[in-house]
Write an enzyme that holds these catalytic residues in place. Structure first.
Site, short mmCIF file in Angstrom:
data_model
loop_
_atom_site.label_atom_id
_atom_site.label_comp_id
_atom_site.label_asym_id
_atom_site.label_seq_id
_atom_site.Cartn_x
_atom_site.Cartn_y
_atom_site.Cartn_z
N GLY A 25 0.83 -1.22 0.00
CA GLY A 25 0.00 0.00 0.00
C GLY A 25 0.85 1.26 0.00
N GLY A 28 -0.27 5.18 -0.82
CA GLY A 28 -1.25 5.91 -0.01
C GLY A 28 -0.62 7.08 0.73
N GLN A 29 -1.44 7.75 1.54
CA GLN A 29 -1.02 8.97 2.26
C GLN A 29 0.28 8.75 3.04
OE1 GLN A 29 -3.28 9.92 5.71
NE2 GLN A 29 -2.37 11.94 5.99
N LEU A 30 0.31 7.69 3.82
CA LEU A 30 1.49 7.44 4.65
C LEU A 30 2.61 6.79 3.84
CD1 LEU A 30 2.54 7.55 7.54
CD2 LEU A 30 1.62 5.26 7.89
N ASP A 51 2.32 -1.82 -4.54
CA ASP A 51 0.90 -1.44 -4.48
C ASP A 51 0.20 -2.07 -5.68
OD1 ASP A 51 -1.56 -0.09 -3.92
OD2 ASP A 51 -0.42 1.54 -3.00
N ARG A 53 -1.48 -0.09 -7.64
CA ARG A 53 -1.50 1.00 -8.63
C ARG A 53 -0.14 1.69 -8.62
NH1 ARG A 53 -5.21 4.71 -4.63
NH2 ARG A 53 -3.51 4.95 -3.17
N ASP A 70 -0.63 -7.32 -5.14
CA ASP A 70 -1.98 -7.38 -4.59
C ASP A 70 -1.88 -8.23 -3.32
OD1 ASP A 70 -4.55 -8.06 -3.92
OD2 ASP A 70 -5.10 -8.83 -5.90
N TYR A 162 -13.98 -1.30 8.59
CA TYR A 162 -12.55 -0.95 8.69
C TYR A 162 -12.05 -1.23 10.12
CZ TYR A 162 -8.59 2.42 8.93
OH TYR A 162 -7.38 3.04 9.11
N LYS A 166 -9.22 -3.91 11.62
CA LYS A 166 -8.07 -3.51 12.43
C LYS A 166 -8.02 -4.29 13.75
CE LYS A 166 -6.09 -0.51 9.69
NZ LYS A 166 -4.83 -0.89 9.01
C1 AKB Z 1 -9.81 7.17 8.70
O1 AKB Z 1 -10.33 8.28 8.92
O2 AKB Z 1 -10.43 6.21 8.25
C2 AKB Z 1 -8.34 7.00 9.04
C3 AKB Z 1 -8.16 6.46 10.42
C4 AKB Z 1 -8.46 7.30 11.59
O3 AKB Z 1 -7.76 5.35 10.58
N1 AKB Z 1 -7.66 8.24 8.89
#
Ligand code: AKB
Length: 344
Positions: A25, A28-30, A51, A53, A70, A162, A166
């Site tokens: 990944g 992405g942002q990080l 990634d 992409r 992937d 999500y 986690k």
């Molecule tokens: C989100 O907003 O989904 C993420 C997070 C807090 O994990 N930035």
């Protein structure tokens, strides 16, 4: 700069031989910034960025190795980790909270299968001891039952897919550490703030607002008359959430990865908490004409309302010296509008 301080953080840590990283990944942002930091700290060849992409930023391709990966393909994860002789897998691939709600099936596949594949590749390491796995968790592991201030001892009953992925990541990582000796480490990030485009998260409004402000500042500097279109925020103005600056995230993550194995696999961490209205006020110190309208998005507001206002991070401070530099909205705005250099 972030690179210099992370380099010294890494140098003072307990890394005994030069590590080699496979990052999932990575666009992405990080990922974009972490890959660049790992390469500048440990050498260009140290870090294989992957990634599904291609990166929009050519630097990632120019500066070091890149491969399509992937994470739902377990054979491919293992093959690339072996080929790169990775000592560490940094597993960033996931669907963030808001996009996860739009596509729960894909979120589960990437979140759950991807994590299992990474942990399997870590345990089954060609000719060596298990690889270290660093994979971020999130405040999304908390739900309303965690209360307004959540931490390592809080009840984990997330209300998003999500968040469920986690919690699964945290539990599976701890299981692989206990059963197979995989050095699994995870930080529960709050919203990570940078002036870059978000990836479908609930805390992305903060990045959007800061990008807008930065654009206004550069328009002003170029002598352009800025239009008076207000920034539209998708959360209510009084929504408190925990955040951390991108610089602190990068520096403290490399410090955490480089430290000797901490007692806990997973730590809650935070930098500061603020509402959209408070960030707006901090920006107005520099741009008095900056206006915001509030148009809450039902899905993201509901997610935000299920998350804590702030986090308790004393274990991280005690065990490996979590110590973010930015602790006020004013300092965050000043850093991002005037000192952040790496994310244009
Ligand atoms: C989100 O907003 O989904 C993420 C997070 C807090 O994990 N930035």
């Amino acid at each position: 700069s972030s690179s210099a301080s992370a380099a010294s953080a890494a140098a003072s840590g307990a890394v005994e031989r030069m590590p080699k990283f496979l990052v999932t990944g990575s666009t992405g942002q990080l990922g974009v910034q972490l890959v660049s930091l790992l390469r500048s700290t440990f050498g260009a060849a140290s870090t294989l960025a992957t990634d599904v992409r291609l990166p929009t930023d050519q630097n990632m391709l120019n500066e070091g190795p890149y491969a399509f990966l992937d994470v739902t393909n377990g054979d491919a994860v293992r093959r690339l980790a072996d080929q790169h002789e990775a000592t560490h897998i940094v597993h960033l691939a996931s669907l963030l909270s808001a996009v996860g709600e739009a596509n729960p099936e894909l979120a589960l596949r990437i979140g759950n299968e991807g994590t299992k594949n990474v942990l399997e590749a870590a345990r089954d390491c060609e000719g060596g001891s298990p690889r270290t796995v660093y994979a971020p968790s999130s405040i999304a592991v908390f739900g309303p039952s965690a209360g307004k201030v959540a931490g390592d001892k809080s009840h984990l009953m997330p209300s998003t897919v999500y968040g469920i992925t986690k919690v699964h990541l945290e539990l599976l990582g701890a299981y692989y550490r206990k059963k197979y000796g995989v050095d699994f480490r995870s930080l529960r990030y709050p919203g990570v703030v940078s002036a870059t485009p978000g990836g479908g998260g609930t805390t992305d409004w903060s990045m959007d607002m800061l990008m807008y402000a930065r654009q206004m500042l550069s328009d002003k500097a170029a002598g352009k008359t800025t239009t008076a279109i207000p920034f539209e925020c998708f959360l209510k103005k009084d929504t408190f959430l925990p955040y951390v600056s991108m610089d602190d995230t990068l520096n403290e993550t490399v410090k955490f990865m480089s430290a000797s194995q901490p007692p806990q696999c997973t730590y809650s961490v935070t930098g500061l908490s603020f509402t959209p209205e408070q960030l707006h006020e901090s920006i107005r110190r520099h741009i008095p004409e900056f206006e915001v309208t509030y148009n809450p998005c039902a899905v993201r507001q509901k997610i935000a309302d299920s998350w804590p206002d702030s986090c308790e991070d004393s274990a991280a401070r005690r065990d490996w010296s979590w110590n973010p530099a930015v602790s006020t909205a004013d300092a965050l705005v000043d850093q991002i509008l005037f000192h952040e250099d790496a994310d244009d």
